[in-house]
Write an enzyme that holds these catalytic residues in place. Sequence first.
Site, mmCIF file in Angstrom:
data_model
loop_
_atom_site.group_PDB
_atom_site.id
_atom_site.type_symbol
_atom_site.label_atom_id
_atom_site.label_comp_id
_atom_site.label_asym_id
_atom_site.label_seq_id
_atom_site.Cartn_x
_atom_site.Cartn_y
_atom_site.Cartn_z
ATOM 1 N N PRO A 1 5.520 -4.417 0.369
ATOM 2 C CA PRO A 1 5.261 -3.473 -0.715
ATOM 3 C C PRO A 1 5.675 -4.002 -2.083
ATOM 4 O O PRO A 1 6.658 -4.737 -2.209
ATOM 5 C CB PRO A 1 6.134 -2.271 -0.342
ATOM 6 N N GLY A 2 4.910 -3.645 -3.072
ATOM 7 C CA GLY A 2 5.295 -3.893 -4.462
ATOM 8 C C GLY A 2 5.621 -2.553 -5.109
ATOM 9 O O GLY A 2 6.724 -2.299 -5.569
ATOM 10 N N ARG A 3 4.625 -1.658 -5.066
ATOM 11 C CA ARG A 3 4.758 -0.380 -5.757
ATOM 12 C C ARG A 3 5.949 0.436 -5.254
ATOM 13 O O ARG A 3 6.726 0.962 -6.032
ATOM 14 C CB ARG A 3 3.470 0.435 -5.567
ATOM 15 N N CYS B 1 -7.386 -2.114 -30.558
ATOM 16 C CA CYS B 1 -8.734 -1.775 -31.022
ATOM 17 C C CYS B 1 -9.716 -1.695 -29.858
ATOM 18 O O CYS B 1 -10.623 -2.536 -29.738
ATOM 19 C CB CYS B 1 -9.200 -2.810 -32.022
ATOM 20 N N GLU B 2 -9.490 -0.781 -28.968
ATOM 21 C CA GLU B 2 -10.389 -0.531 -27.832
ATOM 22 C C GLU B 2 -10.378 0.969 -27.593
ATOM 23 O O GLU B 2 -9.317 1.603 -27.664
ATOM 24 C CB GLU B 2 -9.868 -1.200 -26.549
ATOM 25 N N GLY C 1 0.778 -1.234 0.000
ATOM 26 C CA GLY C 1 0.000 0.000 0.000
ATOM 27 C C GLY C 1 0.807 1.279 0.000
ATOM 28 O O GLY C 1 0.251 2.359 -0.261
ATOM 29 N N TYR D 1 3.454 -3.072 -11.626
ATOM 30 C CA TYR D 1 2.237 -3.436 -12.344
ATOM 31 C C TYR D 1 2.273 -2.934 -13.787
ATOM 32 O O TYR D 1 1.249 -2.578 -14.356
ATOM 33 C CB TYR D 1 0.984 -2.926 -11.597
ATOM 34 N N TYR E 1 -7.597 1.683 -14.638
ATOM 35 C CA TYR E 1 -7.949 2.516 -13.475
ATOM 36 C C TYR E 1 -8.025 4.003 -13.821
ATOM 37 O O TYR E 1 -8.149 4.826 -12.916
ATOM 38 C CB TYR E 1 -6.891 2.407 -12.369
#
Length: 452
Positions: A288-290, A356-357, A249, A385, A329
């Site tokens: 933590p990752g971020r 194509c989105e 987090g 991520y 997000y």
Amino acid sequence: MRRAISPWGDERELPAPFAAEGAELTLEGLSVRELAERFGTPLYVTSEARLRSNARRLRHAFETSWEPFRLLYAVKANNNPEIVRALRSEGCGADCSSPAEIEIARRAGVPASKILYTSVFPREDELAFAVRAGTAVNLDDPALLPRLLSHGTPRALSFRLNPGPTESGPEGLRFSGESKFGTKLSRALAAYRTARRSGIHELGMHTMPGSNILNPEHFRLVARFLGRSARVLRRATGASPSFLDMGGGLGVPYRSHELPLDLEAVARGVARELEGSVDRSCELWTEPGRYLMADTTVLLTRVTHRKEGRVPFVGVDAGMQTLLRPALYGAYHPMYAATQLGERPARPVHVVGPVCENTDVLARSRRLPALAAGDLLAIGNAGAYGFSMSSQYNTRPRPAEVLVRDGHAVLVRRRETLEDLWSHTGVWEPSPSELSRAAASAPGALAGPTGS
Ligand code: LLP
């Protein structure tokens, strides 16, 4: 001449290890233009020096306030073995969300005693894998305990506690309250008793209410919640937790007005809340990752075409298949024209990918220097991520990853080839023995859902 020009488009200096050499962006002294020419685009480029300094800063802040402290890296942020290996050598363990992540951590030399497996709606064979591997297991629901124990006794066990509705984290990154994650403590008390009776001595409490949080107060409240939970557990069962895991987090600034987290303040606040609630020998864990990964990495992408309009579209060769966060997000990432630093921004443009989105937009109405086909764009804070959420959507091979180590660029994930894309398709008529051999050799694809 070395000039510091802000990547965020304001007066702030480039964050180390980025710098400007004239109009060119460099990373640990290497020109990102040359890296893009050498390795092609889209390309993720990571600074190992920044990664290591992030880990050291974190450890120092927490170890100053609470010992024993354990830092686990959330492998889901980027599962490259070289990243996990570098963090292991900085003393990090691993927080894993699948058997394959456990296997990556083990192969990177992380001992099982420093691995936590957090299961979310696990299959039977996945629970069995973690018990066999000897990792600590973090269960999302006390009702999973009998299933876990049917495979043996885990080395250590915690339950992921859901503190109820909180304001933790931006929308889409909130895991508390009405969400599929975690359990109420009252539902877990009986399971803690069962775990003790089953001979599990290392019992912990875990929570993870949200991600990308820049307010130190949040972490104090997390610690208060864990401290209170530990007191309730002691009163109800007589057991004291041997570790409290405050989840991940820890946020990083993505926008120019955001300020970096004051880690010392976070750690002091956490320690103050735990004081008196748990024994001083209780380990504090965070995963933590971020915080470890985000600002270590830029995504290099080349402009393919510019389409004029009321707000022009600048097309690049990265898109939602390379960096999903903006499409998923509405996440904001800083961007810099990598060979035009210091140039005045022109009129705003939408930066879009080749998929194509309609949501394949990396930045909306962004003011950047005038960009034309062939120009190089660097997307900042792409380390967490980024690659790990990339896909082959629209049948596009996934990009390469380069690690800058001691001033040298090393390729740590080769770009996928077209051959890679179709190497898993075909027509097979496997015999039962072929099927079981395949299952035994692939930890992530074990047996069937029932473990049969
Ligand atoms: N521990 C657990 C159990 C987690 O589920 C996560 C992240 C972490 C640790 C690491 O959290 P961090 O320190 O990175 O906040 N894909 C999203 C982030 C989702 C995080 C999911 N769980 C993004 O791109 O922002």
